[in-house]
Structure formats: structure tokens, C-alpha cells
Design a protein around this motif. Structure first.
Motif, PDB file in Angstrom:
ATOM      1  N   LEU A 185       0.807  -1.227   0.000  1.00  0.00           N
ATOM      2  CA  LEU A 185       0.000   0.000   0.000  1.00  0.00           C
ATOM      3  C   LEU A 185       0.835   1.270   0.000  1.00  0.00           C
ATOM      4  N   ASP A 186       1.941   1.259   0.731  1.00  0.00           N
ATOM      5  CA  ASP A 186       2.719   2.494   0.871  1.00  0.00           C
ATOM      6  C   ASP A 186       3.355   2.938  -0.438  1.00  0.00           C
ATOM      7  N   GLN A 187       3.509   2.029  -1.395  1.00  0.00           N
ATOM      8  CA  GLN A 187       4.156   2.385  -2.652  1.00  0.00           C
ATOM      9  C   GLN A 187       3.167   2.627  -3.795  1.00  0.00           C
ATOM     10  N   ILE A 188       1.883   2.606  -3.500  1.00  0.00           N
ATOM     11  CA  ILE A 188       0.878   2.799  -4.541  1.00  0.00           C
ATOM     12  C   ILE A 188       1.063   4.115  -5.300  1.00  0.00           C
ATOM     13  N   PRO A 189       1.341   5.241  -4.620  1.00  0.00           N
ATOM     14  CA  PRO A 189       1.515   6.478  -5.402  1.00  0.00           C
ATOM     15  C   PRO A 189       2.608   6.368  -6.465  1.00  0.00           C
ATOM     16  N   ASP A 190       3.654   5.582  -6.192  1.00  0.00           N
ATOM     17  CA  ASP A 190       4.752   5.426  -7.148  1.00  0.00           C
ATOM     18  C   ASP A 190       4.494   4.336  -8.179  1.00  0.00           C
ATOM     19  N   LEU A 191       3.556   3.428  -7.896  1.00  0.00           N
ATOM     20  CA  LEU A 191       3.391   2.251  -8.747  1.00  0.00           C
ATOM     21  C   LEU A 191       2.053   2.169  -9.481  1.00  0.00           C
ATOM     22  N   VAL A 192       1.101   3.012  -9.144  1.00  0.00           N
ATOM     23  CA  VAL A 192      -0.221   2.898  -9.758  1.00  0.00           C
ATOM     24  C   VAL A 192      -0.144   3.033 -11.273  1.00  0.00           C
ATOM     25  N   GLY A 193       0.795   3.803 -11.771  1.00  0.00           N
ATOM     26  CA  GLY A 193       0.920   3.963 -13.216  1.00  0.00           C
ATOM     27  C   GLY A 193       1.503   2.760 -13.919  1.00  0.00           C
ATOM     28  N   SER A 194       2.157   1.866 -13.161  1.00  0.00           N
ATOM     29  CA  SER A 194       2.799   0.689 -13.746  1.00  0.00           C
ATOM     30  C   SER A 194       1.931  -0.558 -13.674  1.00  0.00           C
TER      31      SER A 194
END
Length: 308
Positions: A185-194
């Protein structure tokens, strides 16, 4: 050809993935998509009403079963563990001891992977996803992609995890398959585009569902699974947030209750939707042979780590 690709700079690999992303060749589910998840049990119904996509174990499910599901107008996501070694998988011997870390707490048949060793792990994961592609899987659900937040036995950083997770997504996308982000969950802002969707466990139980909203805002589905909450606890919030939420047994067997599907049925028929386990099941199909032990799923929350 594969040997040559392994030695390409990561920047070039990600550039290739970005070009594929621009083309958008693979299945991209919208936020309204509903999912049924099942890795165990003696009965399978491959045409559940209201279900758009099935999440099944990538090694256990057969090409025949996937074809049957496709004939019913539904998609198939294939599960595998991208961040752990499982001693019962057919390719377990492909992992050298140098990449095997701590035993997962409570699960003696699994060990965390050293995701920094991409030159070793990438071809193993490529081979797995290639098998699933050949079976006809429309997407993948790679599990245990949050080792940096767990006692893995390695000094993994957040950046290590981001690099590895993007590599996992590119493996699927270069094979025209969608890819989900499991928990993390904590990395969603960085990974949602991938990634093309989120597969989440117990966000309602741990009051962390707001972290999943970037997927909905990008018109990508959130497939949420709850085990210990009552339907009245999480269904109203789930429907309002636009998630596809299911109540499941910990074993991830046949019984299921989907908040959104129930709400649609209730609205259409003007009746109260009572908590049922699932629509009536047909006899188990021989096309789905459970050839491996029950798959595992692990919550990203540090408060629990339950075997699925």
C-alpha cells in the motif's frame, strides 16, 4: 535471445515496457470490474453471475479451464508468488541458495527472495509468466511484492522494491498481459501507473483502504478480500468507494460473497440481499486439477500474516 535480454540495462528494459504501455495491447479492466478468487476446494463454477474475472493459481489451472472461462465471456488472472520461494513449486530448484532469505513467519515452506538479484530472478519470473501466457491467462497476480517492509533476511530498501515491482509489471506487459499490485500500500503512489489493478487483503480490517483510492481515480479496479469482518462492516463503504470486495474463507475455497454483485442483484430485484456464500456450484471440473498445495497469500499489514 533470453540470455541476451538478461544483460540489457534496466533503463532499456523499462523503456521497452514504457513503449508497450503506450500501445496498450493488453487487457485493461475498468474500475467496475468484479473478481472471484479461488485457489482451493472441490467445486468450481466457471460461470458465476456478475463475475467478470477469475483469479486462479497459475500453476494449478489448466489451459482447458481457462478456455472454458473465456467461452463464458470472462477473463482469468493467474496467481504466482513473485517475492517468495515456495518449496513445492515445479521450478523450486531454479532458485540458487544465494537468493533465499528468511523463512516467512508461520510458513515453513516459503522463504523471502533477495529481490536485488534481478539478473537471477528475472529469467525465472519470465519463464513463469510465459507459461501462464501460453495457457491463456489474461493477467497475473504476483504476490509478496513488499519484502522491503518485512523481515526478509536482506537489507532491502524501498527503492529496491520499486525497481523489482516495475520489472515484474514489465514482464507481464511485454507478453500482452495485465498485472496487479498485491498489497504494498505504501508504494501505490509510485506504482499505480505501472500496474493495471490492485489485489488487496483486509484493508477494511486495518482501516487503510484510503491508500487504494489512486487505482479507482485512475479507473483501475481494486479487488479487495476480507476474512474477519462482517458484511455490514465493510460492504457499504466498499460499494461507496467503488471496490470489488469479497468475503472469503482463509483457505480461499469456493464460498464467496461479493458486496457489489449483491448490491446489483438487490437493486434489480428490489429485494434484500442476504449474506449467502455463493451462487449454487456445479460439480468440480476435471479440467482444474489441484496439482500443487494450496497457494498462499500474505497480507501486507505488519499486524497479520495469514496463510491463504
Amino acid at each position: 535471445h533470453r540470455h541476451w535480454k538478461m544483460h540489457l540495462p534496466l533503463s532499456l528494459i523499462y523503456l521497452t515496457a514504457s513503449l508497450n504501455l503506450c500501445r496498450g495491447d493488453w487487457w485493461k479492466p475498468s474500475a467496475e470490474t468484479t473478481m472471484h478468487i479461488q485457489y482451493a476446494g472441490n467445486t468450481y463454477d466457471y460461470n458465476l453471475p456478475g463475475v467478470d474475472v477469475y483469479n486462479l493459481d497459475g500453476d494449478a489451472v489448466s489451459a482447458e479451464t481457462i478456455s472454458l472461462i473465456h467461452s463464458n465471456g470472462k477473463k482469468v488472472i493467474c496467481y504466482y508468488s513473485a517475492g517468495s520461494w515456495e518449496n513445492y513449486r515445479s521450478d523450486a530448484s531454479s532458485f540458487p541458495s544465494s537468493v533465499l532469505g528468511s523463512v516467512m513467519d508461520g510458513w515453513p515452506d516459503e522463504k523471502w527472495l533477495d529481490i536485488r538479484q534481478i539478473s537471477i530472478l528475472q529469467p525465472i519470473m519470465e519463464a513463469r509468466v510465459q507459461r501462464y501466457s501460453q495457457k491463456g491467462c489474461d493477467g497475473v497476480d504476483p504476490d509478496n511484492v513488499d519484502g522491503f517492509n518485512n523481515d526478509s533476511g536482506f537489507d532491502l530498501s524501498s527503492d529496491d522494491q520499486l525497481v523489482y515491482n516495475r520489472m515484474i509489471a514489465s514482464i507481464a506487459h511485454t507478453r500482452n498481459m495485465s498485472c496487479g499490485l498485491k498489497n504494498d500500500l505504501d508504494q501505490i503512489p509510485d506504482l499505480v501507473g505501472s500496474f493495471d489493478y490492485s489485489v488487496n487483503e483486509q484493508c477494511h480490517q486495518y482501516n487503510e483502504c484510503n491508500k487504494l483510492d489512486p487505482f479507482i481515480q485512475a479507473n483501475k479496479p481494486v479487488f479487495n478480500i476480507e476474512y474477519n469482518k462482517t458484511l455490514s462492516d465493510f460492504c457499504p463503504s466498499s460499494i461507496a468507494s467503488g471496490y470489488s470486495s469479497q468475503m472469503k474463507n482463509l483457505s480461499l475455497d469456493q464460498p464467496a460473497f461479493d458486496c457489489r454483485i449483491c448490491n446489483r442483484i438487490s437493486t434489480r430485484n428490489n429485494v434484500s440481499c442476504t449474506p449467502t456464500l455463493a451462487p449454487p456450484m456445479e460439480p468440480a471440473s476435471t479440467a482444474y486439477a489441484q496439482t500443487t498445495p494450496t497457494s498462499s497469500m500474505h497480507s501486507s499489514s505488519t499486524q497479520t500474516d495469514e496463510k491463504r
